[in-house]
Write a protein that holds these residues in place. Structure first.
Motif, PDB file in Angstrom:
ATOM      1  N   GLY A  30     -19.206 -30.977 -16.284  1.00  0.00           N
ATOM      2  CA  GLY A  30     -19.528 -29.691 -16.035  1.00  0.00           C
ATOM      3  C   GLY A  30     -19.657 -28.862 -17.453  1.00  0.00           C
ATOM      4  O   GLY A  30     -20.812 -28.208 -17.906  1.00  0.00           O
ATOM      5  N   THR A  31     -18.671 -29.122 -18.380  1.00  0.00           N
ATOM      6  CA  THR A  31     -18.780 -28.585 -19.978  1.00  0.00           C
ATOM      7  C   THR A  31     -19.926 -29.100 -20.513  1.00  0.00           C
ATOM      8  O   THR A  31     -20.650 -28.505 -21.199  1.00  0.00           O
ATOM      9  CB  THR A  31     -17.474 -28.765 -20.397  1.00  0.00           C
ATOM     10  N   GLN A  32     -20.162 -30.631 -20.480  1.00  0.00           N
ATOM     11  CA  GLN A  32     -21.040 -31.232 -21.255  1.00  0.00           C
ATOM     12  C   GLN A  32     -22.534 -30.628 -20.880  1.00  0.00           C
ATOM     13  O   GLN A  32     -23.440 -30.536 -21.712  1.00  0.00           O
ATOM     14  CB  GLN A  32     -21.204 -32.577 -21.093  1.00  0.00           C
ATOM     15  N   LYS A  33     -22.726 -30.532 -19.603  1.00  0.00           N
ATOM     16  CA  LYS A  33     -24.021 -29.965 -19.212  1.00  0.00           C
ATOM     17  C   LYS A  33     -24.229 -28.641 -19.606  1.00  0.00           C
ATOM     18  O   LYS A  33     -25.394 -28.037 -20.159  1.00  0.00           O
ATOM     19  CB  LYS A  33     -24.098 -29.903 -17.642  1.00  0.00           C
ATOM     20  N   TYR A  34     -23.351 -27.648 -19.655  1.00  0.00           N
ATOM     21  CA  TYR A  34     -23.365 -26.178 -20.048  1.00  0.00           C
ATOM     22  C   TYR A  34     -23.827 -26.270 -21.421  1.00  0.00           C
ATOM     23  O   TYR A  34     -24.477 -25.570 -22.006  1.00  0.00           O
ATOM     24  CB  TYR A  34     -21.951 -25.612 -19.778  1.00  0.00           C
ATOM     25  N   LEU A  35     -23.026 -27.168 -22.365  1.00  0.00           N
ATOM     26  CA  LEU A  35     -23.252 -27.293 -23.897  1.00  0.00           C
ATOM     27  C   LEU A  35     -24.675 -27.590 -23.939  1.00  0.00           C
ATOM     28  O   LEU A  35     -25.506 -27.125 -24.966  1.00  0.00           O
ATOM     29  CB  LEU A  35     -22.214 -28.145 -24.506  1.00  0.00           C
ATOM     30  N   ARG A  36     -25.095 -28.705 -23.446  1.00  0.00           N
ATOM     31  CA  ARG A  36     -26.392 -29.234 -23.526  1.00  0.00           C
ATOM     32  C   ARG A  36     -27.463 -28.315 -23.291  1.00  0.00           C
ATOM     33  O   ARG A  36     -28.648 -28.159 -23.944  1.00  0.00           O
ATOM     34  CB  ARG A  36     -26.667 -30.627 -22.897  1.00  0.00           C
ATOM     35  N   ALA A  37     -27.446 -27.438 -22.254  1.00  0.00           N
ATOM     36  CA  ALA A  37     -28.445 -26.550 -21.684  1.00  0.00           C
ATOM     37  C   ALA A  37     -28.416 -25.473 -22.990  1.00  0.00           C
ATOM     38  O   ALA A  37     -29.560 -24.708 -22.930  1.00  0.00           O
ATOM     39  CB  ALA A  37     -27.927 -26.060 -20.635  1.00  0.00           C
ATOM     40  N   GLY A  39     -28.096 -26.198 -26.266  1.00  0.00           N
ATOM     41  CA  GLY A  39     -28.883 -26.912 -27.481  1.00  0.00           C
ATOM     42  C   GLY A  39     -27.593 -27.484 -28.191  1.00  0.00           C
ATOM     43  O   GLY A  39     -27.694 -27.732 -29.707  1.00  0.00           O
ATOM     44  N   ILE A  40     -26.466 -27.700 -27.756  1.00  0.00           N
ATOM     45  CA  ILE A  40     -25.272 -28.494 -28.362  1.00  0.00           C
ATOM     46  C   ILE A  40     -24.952 -29.923 -27.835  1.00  0.00           C
ATOM     47  O   ILE A  40     -25.039 -29.851 -26.621  1.00  0.00           O
ATOM     48  CB  ILE A  40     -24.036 -27.517 -28.303  1.00  0.00           C
ATOM     49  N   PRO A  41     -25.472 -30.732 -28.669  1.00  0.00           N
ATOM     50  CA  PRO A  41     -25.550 -32.007 -28.348  1.00  0.00           C
ATOM     51  C   PRO A  41     -24.012 -32.374 -27.839  1.00  0.00           C
ATOM     52  O   PRO A  41     -22.903 -32.128 -28.507  1.00  0.00           O
ATOM     53  CB  PRO A  41     -25.847 -33.118 -29.395  1.00  0.00           C
ATOM     54  N   ALA A  42     -23.824 -32.924 -26.710  1.00  0.00           N
ATOM     55  CA  ALA A  42     -22.379 -33.497 -26.274  1.00  0.00           C
ATOM     56  C   ALA A  42     -22.347 -34.736 -25.325  1.00  0.00           C
ATOM     57  O   ALA A  42     -23.197 -35.023 -24.428  1.00  0.00           O
ATOM     58  CB  ALA A  42     -21.746 -32.281 -25.423  1.00  0.00           C
ATOM     59  N   GLU A  43     -21.494 -35.444 -25.696  1.00  0.00           N
ATOM     60  CA  GLU A  43     -21.258 -36.686 -24.967  1.00  0.00           C
ATOM     61  C   GLU A  43     -20.558 -36.514 -23.560  1.00  0.00           C
ATOM     62  O   GLU A  43     -19.617 -35.849 -23.818  1.00  0.00           O
ATOM     63  CB  GLU A  43     -20.852 -37.820 -25.773  1.00  0.00           C
ATOM     64  N   ARG A  44     -20.838 -37.240 -22.402  1.00  0.00           N
ATOM     65  CA  ARG A  44     -20.074 -36.838 -21.308  1.00  0.00           C
ATOM     66  C   ARG A  44     -18.765 -38.174 -21.312  1.00  0.00           C
ATOM     67  O   ARG A  44     -19.070 -38.983 -21.830  1.00  0.00           O
ATOM     68  CB  ARG A  44     -20.659 -37.274 -20.137  1.00  0.00           C
ATOM     69  N   VAL A  45     -17.763 -37.550 -21.047  1.00  0.00           N
ATOM     70  CA  VAL A  45     -16.510 -37.979 -20.821  1.00  0.00           C
ATOM     71  C   VAL A  45     -15.856 -38.027 -19.342  1.00  0.00           C
ATOM     72  O   VAL A  45     -15.961 -36.877 -18.749  1.00  0.00           O
ATOM     73  CB  VAL A  45     -15.496 -38.053 -21.898  1.00  0.00           C
ATOM     74  N   ALA A  46     -15.409 -39.002 -18.786  1.00  0.00           N
ATOM     75  CA  ALA A  46     -14.830 -38.968 -17.332  1.00  0.00           C
ATOM     76  C   ALA A  46     -13.524 -38.318 -17.322  1.00  0.00           C
ATOM     77  O   ALA A  46     -12.805 -38.381 -18.166  1.00  0.00           O
ATOM     78  CB  ALA A  46     -14.805 -40.394 -16.751  1.00  0.00           C
ATOM     79  N   LYS A  47     -13.417 -37.406 -16.301  1.00  0.00           N
ATOM     80  CA  LYS A  47     -12.073 -36.843 -16.149  1.00  0.00           C
ATOM     81  C   LYS A  47     -11.297 -38.097 -15.520  1.00  0.00           C
ATOM     82  O   LYS A  47     -11.562 -39.341 -15.334  1.00  0.00           O
ATOM     83  CB  LYS A  47     -12.087 -35.814 -14.993  1.00  0.00           C
TER      84      LYS A  47
END
Length: 152
Positions: A30-37, A39-47
């Motif tokens: 959820g945080t990764q999608k929010y950041l990418r939307a 313009g901040i590049p973020a890689e997904r990590v599993a909970k």
């Protein structure tokens, strides 16, 4: 990084500063999608409950150098606790509020903008101690040229 929904609006400028300093941003879905939307590049990590590799695995392997985790809700409580405990065991600093994350960012920026130096406590005290006030009359005492004899 895993940030609850109510903190997401405040996380953007903070994470942007970390990204500009060269930090690799890892975030839960959820945080990764929010950041990418935004313009901040973020890689997904599993909970933790989503399988492996997850946030704990990345902390243990040394890939995480700062954890931002703003917990909220019963569902994520066990995951958040396990992540923070792993961070403590592996000496990874973490923040649980946006104000602490912002302060950490500011501190890193300040540390990077100046050269480090080592001083003794006495040197720090000299630099920060207020000057001694002048005695009544406004003149600083002067040392006499020769020691005086003391009569008994």
């Amino acid at each position: 990084m895993t940030v609850n929904d109510s903190d997401k609006p405040t996380v953007v400028p903070i994470v942007r500063r970390f990204h500009e300093m060269g930090f690799r941003i890892l975030a839960t879905e959820g945080t990764q999608k929010y950041l990418r939307a935004r313009g901040i590049p973020a890689e997904r990590v599993a909970k933790v409950h989503e399988g492996r590799p997850n946030a704990i695995d990345l902390i243990v392997s040394g890939e995480v150098h700062l954890l931002i985790n703003t917990p909220l809700g019963k569902f994520t409580q066990a995951d958040d606790y396990a992540i923070r405990r792993t961070a403590l065991v592996h000496r990874v600093p973490y923040t649980t509020t946006m104000s602490a994350a912002s302060a950490a960012s500011d501190a890193i920026i300040a540390l990077r903008s100046r050269t480090g130096s080592v001083r003794s406590l006495q040197e720090w005290h000299e630099r920060t101690a207020p000057e001694k006030p002048l005695p009544p009359g406004g003149k600083a005492p002067t040392a006499s040229p020769e020691p005086r004899a003391v009569q008994a």
